[in-house]
Design an enzyme around this catalytic site. Sequence first.
Site, short mmCIF file in Angstrom:
data_model
loop_
_atom_site.label_atom_id
_atom_site.label_comp_id
_atom_site.label_asym_id
_atom_site.label_seq_id
_atom_site.Cartn_x
_atom_site.Cartn_y
_atom_site.Cartn_z
N CYS A 138 0.79 -1.23 0.00
CA CYS A 138 0.00 0.00 0.00
C CYS A 138 0.83 1.28 0.00
CB CYS A 138 -0.96 0.00 1.18
SG CYS A 138 -1.96 -1.50 1.26
N HIS A 263 -4.10 7.67 6.26
CA HIS A 263 -4.17 6.37 5.57
C HIS A 263 -5.54 5.77 5.82
CE1 HIS A 263 -2.59 2.92 3.52
NE2 HIS A 263 -2.80 2.12 4.55
N HIS A 297 -10.00 1.32 -0.64
CA HIS A 297 -8.54 1.23 -0.51
C HIS A 297 -7.98 0.73 -1.84
CE1 HIS A 297 -4.59 0.68 0.85
NE2 HIS A 297 -4.79 0.13 2.02
#
Length: 369
Positions: A138, A263, A297
């Site tokens: 990520c 995040h 995400h």
Amino acid sequence: MTIADALFNGRRGLVYDDTFTPGRPLPLGRVRSPLPDAGSLPAAHRSRNNQLLAAALERLEPTLDAFRRRRPQARIGVILGTSTSGIGETEIALTRRQREGDWPADFRYQRHEIGSPACFVAEWLGLEGPAYTLSTACTSSARALASAKRLLASGACDAVIAGGADSLCGLTVNGFASLEALSDSPCQPFSANRDGINLGEAAALFLVTAEAGGIQLSGYGETSDAYHISAPRPDGQGAIAAIQAALDMARLPATAIDYLNLHGTATRQNDSMEALAISQLFGDTLPCSSTKALTGHTLGACGALEAAFCWMALDAGRLPPHVHDGQLDPELSPLSYASVGKHDGSRAISNAFAFGGNNIALLLERIHD
């Protein structure tokens, strides 16, 4: 602009879909706008991932063309991040092989390779400079932007096309399902009711140059605390060190930051760690928001995508609001969550955290002429 309108008004772009999980519809951030025809891409690079990149390149083309007119001899590199590349196409081909006994005639393993995105962009644009792809889960595309800055500083390139792309596929959706990390409803970052992530897909690209003015990537910080293969370090020290390194590179105190893109995955552990880290560094007055509630995400693309959201916020003088169910978790360190409205800020930080304790913070700054 459709993206900006949705971003600054907190409008979710998720749709329920059970393509990858038959019988279990999940909220997914699927790209539904038309993409360039895969048949127009080089045969070795025909994947949805590269179609997303081709669409992003169309948006970047005017900026790139203007730069090449100013600098016709410029050495241009390509650094991208991804975690999926063309895995989706290999899944389709593998299913056919299992059913029919042979690979499809047009199957190309190169589409699956992690290096494909950067190779595709370089080939598509006829570039001969450095071209490589990073895959650090990520943080991939955020690290691509930091790597672009280093490539410029080394003198190896005059400009770098940097960013990333990830596309939804069975491997990632079912992989996160096996970790019991997916929510069956729209995710709720930092809520008392948060129960997991929504997945999405995206591509975001920047032209990174050493030219002055505009909105600059003034600092970045990268750490690896190696706390756990998938869980973040609970005390947030790896995240704090990354953010502080970005501040130090930009020679700015924490009080100079006007907005922070969290995040914010809406998992119990990530949100707890991040709230603690942000509270320790910035207190409870810095406007923050997690845009994953809007996009899902996007994994390897999220670092570049959310840096782009910070860029848009600085350019427009507006903040992406924090979208959730309104029930903040009282056990989390207190933060100041952004709401819809104008905000005349000059500096923003975007966080990205990944498996293995892999952390990065990007600091963007609007330079006033």
